[in-house]
Design a protein around this motif. Structure first.
Motif, PDB file in Angstrom:
ATOM      1  N   MET A   1       0.785  -1.183   0.000  1.00  0.00           N
ATOM      2  CA  MET A   1       0.000   0.000   0.000  1.00  0.00           C
ATOM      3  C   MET A   1       0.831   1.252   0.000  1.00  0.00           C
ATOM      4  N   ARG A   2       1.540   1.667   0.800  1.00  0.00           N
ATOM      5  CA  ARG A   2       1.806   3.014   1.215  1.00  0.00           C
ATOM      6  C   ARG A   2       3.112   3.663   0.788  1.00  0.00           C
ATOM      7  N   PRO A 248      -4.830 -10.205   0.586  1.00  0.00           N
ATOM      8  CA  PRO A 248      -5.232 -10.010  -0.814  1.00  0.00           C
ATOM      9  C   PRO A 248      -4.991  -8.609  -1.369  1.00  0.00           C
ATOM     10  N   HIS A 249      -4.991  -7.586  -0.507  1.00  0.00           N
ATOM     11  CA  HIS A 249      -4.896  -6.194  -0.989  1.00  0.00           C
ATOM     12  C   HIS A 249      -3.716  -5.997  -1.956  1.00  0.00           C
ATOM     13  N   GLU A 250      -2.520  -6.418  -1.536  1.00  0.00           N
ATOM     14  CA  GLU A 250      -1.330  -6.176  -2.375  1.00  0.00           C
ATOM     15  C   GLU A 250      -1.388  -6.964  -3.677  1.00  0.00           C
ATOM     16  N   PHE A 251      -2.056  -8.113  -3.650  1.00  0.00           N
ATOM     17  CA  PHE A 251      -2.141  -8.919  -4.866  1.00  0.00           C
ATOM     18  C   PHE A 251      -3.073  -8.282  -5.895  1.00  0.00           C
ATOM     19  N   VAL A 252      -4.042  -7.506  -5.411  1.00  0.00           N
ATOM     20  CA  VAL A 252      -4.875  -6.742  -6.351  1.00  0.00           C
ATOM     21  C   VAL A 252      -3.983  -5.752  -7.096  1.00  0.00           C
ATOM     22  N   HIS A 253      -3.068  -5.103  -6.368  1.00  0.00           N
ATOM     23  CA  HIS A 253      -2.133  -4.167  -7.028  1.00  0.00           C
ATOM     24  C   HIS A 253      -1.275  -4.871  -8.086  1.00  0.00           C
ATOM     25  N   ILE A 254      -0.809  -6.072  -7.752  1.00  0.00           N
ATOM     26  CA  ILE A 254       0.041  -6.822  -8.696  1.00  0.00           C
ATOM     27  C   ILE A 254      -0.659  -7.000 -10.047  1.00  0.00           C
ATOM     28  N   LEU A 268      -7.070   3.095  -7.628  1.00  0.00           N
ATOM     29  CA  LEU A 268      -6.161   1.952  -7.478  1.00  0.00           C
ATOM     30  C   LEU A 268      -6.198   1.435  -6.039  1.00  0.00           C
ATOM     31  N   GLU A 269      -6.057   2.343  -5.066  1.00  0.00           N
ATOM     32  CA  GLU A 269      -6.130   1.919  -3.666  1.00  0.00           C
ATOM     33  C   GLU A 269      -7.558   1.515  -3.318  1.00  0.00           C
ATOM     34  N   GLY A 270      -8.524   2.240  -3.899  1.00  0.00           N
ATOM     35  CA  GLY A 270      -9.928   1.949  -3.618  1.00  0.00           C
ATOM     36  C   GLY A 270     -10.317   0.546  -4.046  1.00  0.00           C
ATOM     37  N   GLU A 315      -8.108   7.852   0.294  1.00  0.00           N
ATOM     38  CA  GLU A 315      -7.963   7.204  -1.024  1.00  0.00           C
ATOM     39  C   GLU A 315      -8.270   5.707  -0.921  1.00  0.00           C
ATOM     40  N   TYR A 316      -8.122   5.134   0.278  1.00  0.00           N
ATOM     41  CA  TYR A 316      -8.461   3.711   0.481  1.00  0.00           C
ATOM     42  C   TYR A 316      -9.969   3.536   0.679  1.00  0.00           C
ATOM     43  N   THR A 317     -10.511   4.277   1.653  1.00  0.00           N
ATOM     44  CA  THR A 317     -11.891   4.029   2.067  1.00  0.00           C
ATOM     45  C   THR A 317     -12.894   4.676   1.106  1.00  0.00           C
TER      46      THR A 317
HETATM   47 ZN   LIG Z   1      -2.585  -0.450  -1.615  1.00  0.00          ZN
END
Ligand SMILES: [Zn+2]
Length: 378
Positions: A1-2, A248-254, A268-270, A315-317
């Motif tokens: 994420m960050r 799972p969050h980071e794998f969505v970014h991948i 993207l973060e959302g 940007e996340y929530t």
């Molecule tokens: Zn992230």
């Protein structure tokens, strides 16, 4: 994420240092024994590397060839965490070699990256203390990532497209690992993508993983142990801590970030938060939490609120809420449209106007109403 975190820390320091020269000068701290020819050779190689425009990806003569071949972007420390990159930030945080240690099969170079917020104050503001390794090859010193040495004794388990890499003290949870592998497979199917080989480094504490990568100290170290992570999209590496096999969050970014490299971070973060949660909590938990908080703070902008969590911003929530609304309204097609808007606040407002037909002055009221609606859907 960050990765944005580092930029956030920089806001107060950039203005004080912007006038400084951009030329790299590597300071050698007192106590580094440069009379030892091996240590001197290691320091000289590190100095030459830092002066060789290491932000550019090329066949750098100071780096170990096998790593240049193995990775798309070989210096993992440079671009994985720091934004836009560690060596870009050198113009604000000067490097000083603190120590060179000789180990069984490599040298460890520890370097401080810091600046003085006020000249002559005696105080310093530290970005990081990094560790890079060096080895002797055909009589010549070559630099390499320290990750391989720091994780040599870690366990490795392969499930589907993911290799889980974790300290021996961790008891591997195969069920959770399979859950993550299945999540990734479904995500790939949903987006009509092939699965990618991904190495996932994780530990109970995020700082353990950060140190393994070579961040002996980094801004933001310590604090409460909570699930946190970051992704090296270029090389297909995920780092996380305070977590477990299910992250799972980071794998969505991948999978998703390479499709929309210029997308607004809210989307993207959302989307990563919508699909994979953030900070160890689900999308539903997060929007409910923000809804309660914003009701107590009518003076805050819903799109740019502050104060709930140091690491999880709107940007996340709010980004996740906007992605969820787009999916509910027009499926993946409309979500892809959201992803087509570029970075920055103007693009964010433009996306909300185009996709939800809400003008800028009404955005706050609109988001608050939708937060309420989606919170009660739980
Ligand atoms: Zn992230």
């Amino acid at each position: 994420m960050r990765k944005i975190l580092v930029l956030f820390f920089l806001i107060s320091t950039i203005s004080l240092t912007i006038g400084q020269t951009k030329k790299v000068h590597l300071f050698i701290n007192n106590g580094v024994d440069t009379l030892d020819p091996n240590i001197l050779s290691v320091v000289k190689t590190w100095d030459a590397y830092l002066k060789s425009n290491p932000d550019s990806s090329y066949d750098n003569p100071y780096w170990l060839k096998s790593e240049i071949t193995k990775y798309k972007s070989f210096d993992l420390l440079n671009h994985s965490w720091f934004y836009p990159s560690l060596y870009y930030l050198m113009r604000y945080f000067r490097p000083s070699v603190l120590s060179v240690s000789e180990n069984k099969d490599h040298y460890t170079i520890r370097t401080l990256f810091a600046n003085a917020p006020k000249s002559d104050s005696g105080s310093i503001n530290t970005l990081a203390i990094t560790e890079v390794a060096a080895v002797k090859q055909s009589g010549k010193i070559k630099l390499c990532n320290i990750l391989q040495f720091n994780t040599a004794s870690w366990e490795r388990e392969e499930i589907g497209s993911i290799t889980f890499i974790f300290p021996k003290s961790h008891r591997f949870n195969r069920l959770l690992a399979e859950r993550l592998s299945n999540f990734v497979d479904s995500l790939a199917v949903l987006w009509n993508l092939k699965t990618k080989s991904t190495e996932y480094y994780f530990a109970d504490d995020f700082d353990v993983v950060a140190k393994a990568l070579g961040m002996d100290y980094r801004m933001g170290e310590g604090n409460k142990i909570k699930p946190r992570g970051f992704t090296d999209i270029i090389n297909g590496l995920v780092y996380a801590g305070g977590s477990d096999e299910w992250f799972p969050h980071e794998f969505v970014h991948i999978y998703i970030n390479p499709l929309f490299p210029d997308a607004n971070s809210y989307f993207l973060e959302g989307y990563a938060t919508l699909m994979g949660g953030t900070g160890g909590k689900s999308f539903e938990w997060n929007i409910n939490n923000v809804n309660i908080y914003l009701k107590k703070h009518p003076e805050m902008s819903a799109l740019n609120y502050t104060g709930i969590d140091y690491f999880t911003g709107p940007e996340y929530t709010i980004g996740a809420l906007l992605c969820k609304m787009a999916l509910d309204k027009g499926g993946l097609k409309l979500l892809k449209k959201l992803m087509s808007y570029g970075k920055g606040e103007n693009n964010l407002y433009k996306a909300i106007k185009d996709v939800f037909n809400i003008d800028k002055p009404n955005v706050d009221k609109f988001i608050r109403a939708k937060l309420d609606e989606y919170s009660s859907k739980k």
